[in-house]
Design a protein around this motif. Sequence first.
Motif, PDB file in Angstrom:
ATOM      1  N   PRO A   1     -21.791 -12.801  -3.193  1.00  0.00           N
ATOM      2  CA  PRO A   1     -22.656 -11.620  -3.060  1.00  0.00           C
ATOM      3  C   PRO A   1     -22.020 -10.403  -3.716  1.00  0.00           C
ATOM      4  O   PRO A   1     -20.789 -10.278  -3.804  1.00  0.00           O
ATOM      5  N   ALA A   2     -22.864  -9.513  -4.214  1.00  0.00           N
ATOM      6  CA  ALA A   2     -22.367  -8.328  -4.921  1.00  0.00           C
ATOM      7  C   ALA A   2     -21.496  -7.473  -4.015  1.00  0.00           C
ATOM      8  O   ALA A   2     -20.452  -6.952  -4.442  1.00  0.00           O
ATOM      9  N   ARG A   3     -21.895  -7.321  -2.761  1.00  0.00           N
ATOM     10  CA  ARG A   3     -21.098  -6.495  -1.844  1.00  0.00           C
ATOM     11  C   ARG A   3     -19.715  -7.109  -1.618  1.00  0.00           C
ATOM     12  O   ARG A   3     -18.710  -6.397  -1.553  1.00  0.00           O
ATOM     13  N   ALA A   4     -19.650  -8.448  -1.518  1.00  0.00           N
ATOM     14  CA  ALA A   4     -18.362  -9.105  -1.297  1.00  0.00           C
ATOM     15  C   ALA A   4     -17.455  -8.937  -2.514  1.00  0.00           C
ATOM     16  O   ALA A   4     -16.243  -8.737  -2.364  1.00  0.00           O
ATOM     17  N   VAL A   5     -18.014  -9.008  -3.714  1.00  0.00           N
ATOM     18  CA  VAL A   5     -17.201  -8.830  -4.912  1.00  0.00           C
ATOM     19  C   VAL A   5     -16.655  -7.410  -4.975  1.00  0.00           C
ATOM     20  O   VAL A   5     -15.496  -7.185  -5.343  1.00  0.00           O
ATOM     21  N   GLN A   6     -17.470  -6.439  -4.630  1.00  0.00           N
ATOM     22  CA  GLN A   6     -16.996  -5.056  -4.630  1.00  0.00           C
ATOM     23  C   GLN A   6     -15.880  -4.854  -3.609  1.00  0.00           C
ATOM     24  O   GLN A   6     -14.878  -4.174  -3.898  1.00  0.00           O
ATOM     25  N   ASP A   7     -16.026  -5.434  -2.410  1.00  0.00           N
ATOM     26  CA  ASP A   7     -14.958  -5.338  -1.409  1.00  0.00           C
ATOM     27  C   ASP A   7     -13.690  -6.042  -1.893  1.00  0.00           C
ATOM     28  O   ASP A   7     -12.562  -5.582  -1.630  1.00  0.00           O
ATOM     29  N   TYR A   8     -13.849  -7.145  -2.589  1.00  0.00           N
ATOM     30  CA  TYR A   8     -12.690  -7.892  -3.112  1.00  0.00           C
ATOM     31  C   TYR A   8     -11.917  -7.035  -4.109  1.00  0.00           C
ATOM     32  O   TYR A   8     -10.685  -6.922  -4.019  1.00  0.00           O
TER      33      TYR A   8
ATOM     34  N   SER B   1       4.347  18.167  -4.148  1.00  0.00           N
ATOM     35  CA  SER B   1       5.616  17.450  -4.331  1.00  0.00           C
ATOM     36  C   SER B   1       5.751  16.253  -3.413  1.00  0.00           C
ATOM     37  O   SER B   1       6.789  15.587  -3.442  1.00  0.00           O
ATOM     38  N   VAL B   2       4.735  15.955  -2.608  1.00  0.00           N
ATOM     39  CA  VAL B   2       4.860  14.894  -1.615  1.00  0.00           C
ATOM     40  C   VAL B   2       3.961  13.730  -2.012  1.00  0.00           C
ATOM     41  O   VAL B   2       2.770  13.901  -2.268  1.00  0.00           O
ATOM     42  N   GLN B   3       4.544  12.541  -2.100  1.00  0.00           N
ATOM     43  CA  GLN B   3       3.826  11.290  -2.275  1.00  0.00           C
ATOM     44  C   GLN B   3       4.406  10.302  -1.274  1.00  0.00           C
ATOM     45  O   GLN B   3       5.613  10.102  -1.238  1.00  0.00           O
ATOM     46  N   PHE B   4       3.565   9.685  -0.455  1.00  0.00           N
ATOM     47  CA  PHE B   4       4.105   8.775   0.542  1.00  0.00           C
ATOM     48  C   PHE B   4       3.212   7.550   0.658  1.00  0.00           C
ATOM     49  O   PHE B   4       2.070   7.535   0.205  1.00  0.00           O
ATOM     50  N   VAL B   5       3.749   6.518   1.240  1.00  0.00           N
ATOM     51  CA  VAL B   5       3.090   5.226   1.396  1.00  0.00           C
ATOM     52  C   VAL B   5       3.069   4.880   2.876  1.00  0.00           C
ATOM     53  O   VAL B   5       4.082   5.021   3.572  1.00  0.00           O
ATOM     54  N   THR B   6       1.932   4.446   3.366  1.00  0.00           N
ATOM     55  CA  THR B   6       1.801   4.030   4.770  1.00  0.00           C
ATOM     56  C   THR B   6       1.463   2.546   4.802  1.00  0.00           C
ATOM     57  O   THR B   6       0.582   2.084   4.092  1.00  0.00           O
ATOM     58  N   ARG B   7       2.189   1.793   5.642  1.00  0.00           N
ATOM     59  CA  ARG B   7       1.953   0.362   5.785  1.00  0.00           C
ATOM     60  C   ARG B   7       2.097   0.023   7.261  1.00  0.00           C
ATOM     61  O   ARG B   7       2.994   0.510   7.949  1.00  0.00           O
ATOM     62  N   ALA B   8       1.179  -0.808   7.742  1.00  0.00           N
ATOM     63  CA  ALA B   8       1.251  -1.289   9.125  1.00  0.00           C
ATOM     64  C   ALA B   8       1.854  -2.691   9.131  1.00  0.00           C
ATOM     65  O   ALA B   8       1.681  -3.457   8.173  1.00  0.00           O
TER      66      ALA B   8
ATOM     67  N   ALA C   1      -7.336  -3.478  -5.406  1.00  0.00           N
ATOM     68  CA  ALA C   1      -6.923  -2.218  -6.019  1.00  0.00           C
ATOM     69  C   ALA C   1      -6.070  -1.378  -5.086  1.00  0.00           C
ATOM     70  O   ALA C   1      -5.279  -0.550  -5.541  1.00  0.00           O
ATOM     71  N   SER C   2      -6.227  -1.552  -3.763  1.00  0.00           N
ATOM     72  CA  SER C   2      -5.399  -0.794  -2.824  1.00  0.00           C
ATOM     73  C   SER C   2      -3.955  -1.306  -2.783  1.00  0.00           C
ATOM     74  O   SER C   2      -3.070  -0.623  -2.278  1.00  0.00           O
ATOM     75  N   GLN C   3      -3.733  -2.519  -3.317  1.00  0.00           N
ATOM     76  CA  GLN C   3      -2.394  -3.099  -3.288  1.00  0.00           C
ATOM     77  C   GLN C   3      -1.715  -3.107  -4.658  1.00  0.00           C
ATOM     78  O   GLN C   3      -0.530  -2.846  -4.764  1.00  0.00           O
ATOM     79  N   TYR C   4      -2.507  -3.422  -5.697  1.00  0.00           N
ATOM     80  CA  TYR C   4      -1.910  -3.613  -7.012  1.00  0.00           C
ATOM     81  C   TYR C   4      -2.758  -2.911  -8.063  1.00  0.00           C
ATOM     82  O   TYR C   4      -3.891  -2.489  -7.818  1.00  0.00           O
ATOM     83  N   ASP C   5      -2.202  -2.868  -9.239  1.00  0.00           N
ATOM     84  CA  ASP C   5      -2.943  -2.434 -10.409  1.00  0.00           C
ATOM     85  C   ASP C   5      -3.742  -3.636 -10.915  1.00  0.00           C
ATOM     86  O   ASP C   5      -3.169  -4.674 -11.267  1.00  0.00           O
TER      87      ASP C   5
ATOM     88  N   GLU D   1      -1.193  -8.624   4.529  1.00  0.00           N
ATOM     89  CA  GLU D   1      -0.677  -9.714   3.722  1.00  0.00           C
ATOM     90  C   GLU D   1      -0.364 -10.913   4.609  1.00  0.00           C
ATOM     91  O   GLU D   1      -0.352 -10.814   5.841  1.00  0.00           O
ATOM     92  N   ALA D   2      -0.101 -12.038   3.975  1.00  0.00           N
ATOM     93  CA  ALA D   2       0.181 -13.256   4.743  1.00  0.00           C
ATOM     94  C   ALA D   2       1.416 -13.105   5.607  1.00  0.00           C
ATOM     95  O   ALA D   2       1.551 -13.775   6.639  1.00  0.00           O
ATOM     96  N   SER D   3       2.318 -12.207   5.235  1.00  0.00           N
ATOM     97  CA  SER D   3       3.530 -11.983   6.026  1.00  0.00           C
ATOM     98  C   SER D   3       3.292 -11.077   7.222  1.00  0.00           C
ATOM     99  O   SER D   3       4.211 -10.887   8.027  1.00  0.00           O
ATOM    100  N   GLY D   4       2.109 -10.506   7.326  1.00  0.00           N
ATOM    101  CA  GLY D   4       1.810  -9.617   8.434  1.00  0.00           C
ATOM    102  C   GLY D   4       1.969  -8.160   8.114  1.00  0.00           C
ATOM    103  O   GLY D   4       1.868  -7.307   9.011  1.00  0.00           O
ATOM    104  N   VAL D   5       2.224  -7.828   6.847  1.00  0.00           N
ATOM    105  CA  VAL D   5       2.369  -6.441   6.434  1.00  0.00           C
ATOM    106  C   VAL D   5       0.997  -5.926   6.010  1.00  0.00           C
ATOM    107  O   VAL D   5       0.277  -6.581   5.241  1.00  0.00           O
ATOM    108  N   GLY D   6       0.669  -4.737   6.499  1.00  0.00           N
ATOM    109  CA  GLY D   6      -0.646  -4.176   6.208  1.00  0.00           C
ATOM    110  C   GLY D   6      -0.774  -3.721   4.770  1.00  0.00           C
ATOM    111  O   GLY D   6       0.205  -3.657   4.010  1.00  0.00           O
ATOM    112  N   GLU D   7      -1.999  -3.396   4.388  1.00  0.00           N
ATOM    113  CA  GLU D   7      -2.265  -2.955   3.024  1.00  0.00           C
ATOM    114  C   GLU D   7      -1.537  -1.638   2.737  1.00  0.00           C
ATOM    115  O   GLU D   7      -1.347  -0.798   3.606  1.00  0.00           O
TER     116      GLU D   7
END
Length: 540
Positions: free
Chosen positions: A276-283, A480-487, A288-292, A348-354
Amino acid sequence: MFKPRDQAEAGIETGSVNGPARAAAQLTHSLILEDPGKLVIARFNSFAERYGQWRERISLHLSGIDFAPDLAEDIGSVRWFRGAGTMFGLAAVAALFWPDFAPVEAAAPMSVNDAQRDEFRSQMIMPLALGGDSGRHMAATSAVIPLQSAPERPQIELVATLGQGDSFARMLQRAGVGSSEANRVVSLISGAMPLSDIAAGTKVDMVLGRRVSPTQPRPLDSLSFRARFDLELALERRGGALALDPRPIRVDSTPLRIRGKVGASVYRSARGAGAPARAVQDYLRTLASQYDLDSALGPNDEFDMVVSYKRAATGEVETGQLLYAGVIRNGKPKTQLMRWGKDGQFFEASGVGEQRSGLLAPVPGRVTSSFGMRRHPILGYTRMHAGMDFKASYGTPIYAVSDGTVAFAGRHGGHGNFVKLNHGGGLGTGYAHMSRIAVNAGQRVRRGQVIGYVGSTGLSTGPHLHYEMYRGGKVVNPASVQFVTRATLSGKDLANFKAQLGRLLQVQPGAALASLAPPESDVDAPRREIERVDRPRMLR
């Protein structure tokens, strides 16, 4: 005395009444004495006389011209060619004035619009033949004999629709069901499921029976509708009373797994594989939230996605949200992300959030004043500007730059309406001069959630957003601030997460599209040998 020759020269005819004596006497008298009363009158012809003379001259001239000579004579002469030209010229003039045989269209006697046309038709016999489609009610004449009673239809089948914000009882009453019977139907249905779970737009099939008297509403004979994806409710009149008949619908909840080669475009490839188009967009958004995406996906890689999917035995399907997003490279999983938790966050499969890197712009506007010392536009002296000002029009939504908790929401001195968010790790952000606040203190907010609207409250010269950032309670330059949040999952949550991921990875691609096996109750029992004799044999 006068000779004839002299008389002739004088214009006197011999033997005339005025003889020579008369002429001589006149001549002598004129020579002797001049007549003082002599008048000379010039003669002028009248218009009629001149017209007659002109006509006579034209007629004489035209009579000398031969317009219609005999074409059988003097063939080839000038006279013959002049006659031939005259003939062809007269023929051409006659052809030009030849009348047309097409019917002549007469103008309408009057202009008639739609309303007038309906009025005319209502007074004709045509409405009787067409079922009175003009909509006019004509008065009965003396030839019409009214019936004592008109027969009614024994049953009326209709479909009612539950509207947005409507109640089930009001819908039944609009369809013609009595109030007492509508309340009885509502009580029966509410015992099987909450009425609030019935979605707006649900179609309800009803059959109304024969009423006892013209003043009474029709009784409800039967009613059925799709209450949920897996449930159909029906009401039937049995022994004079309505009885509820729940009809569960068998539903298969096997997730839909889709795999395929990325190729030139992952979107087109996934859509071609049936995603479905919506599923492809979510994919794509999840990856994109994890990698380039340019480096994470290659044309020889495989996309792997699992979508929530339900299909009923009646043929309906219901596609839900994306559950799993993966990338396979060289036959091995390179990326594995699964949705988990009430917030629907991917891990992720290891349990680390996006990964959430960078900051969102709080408003879509340019920076008009940066962090640092500046002359205050209202106070008039130079002091520290502990933030960044964004240009935005009044009422523009203000977004949270990252996930966090609302530490303060309210009036805050020169900041006017002010919201402060804590993002963890000692980092915080502040949003000032709001026209309206959309969150409350202690509330959990997500990245990109609207927390307020641009205004000009507090010490402000016009609508804009003053944006601040804090580290350890002290203001810092937001640029000057750039940070990363992961659960990160741990303990029991991590075990449940990995168990769910294992179940999703065991789903075969396309397994959800297989036909549903009939239930055991629908399977025919084995026939006896004697019963097979009655069945017709197929000739081959």
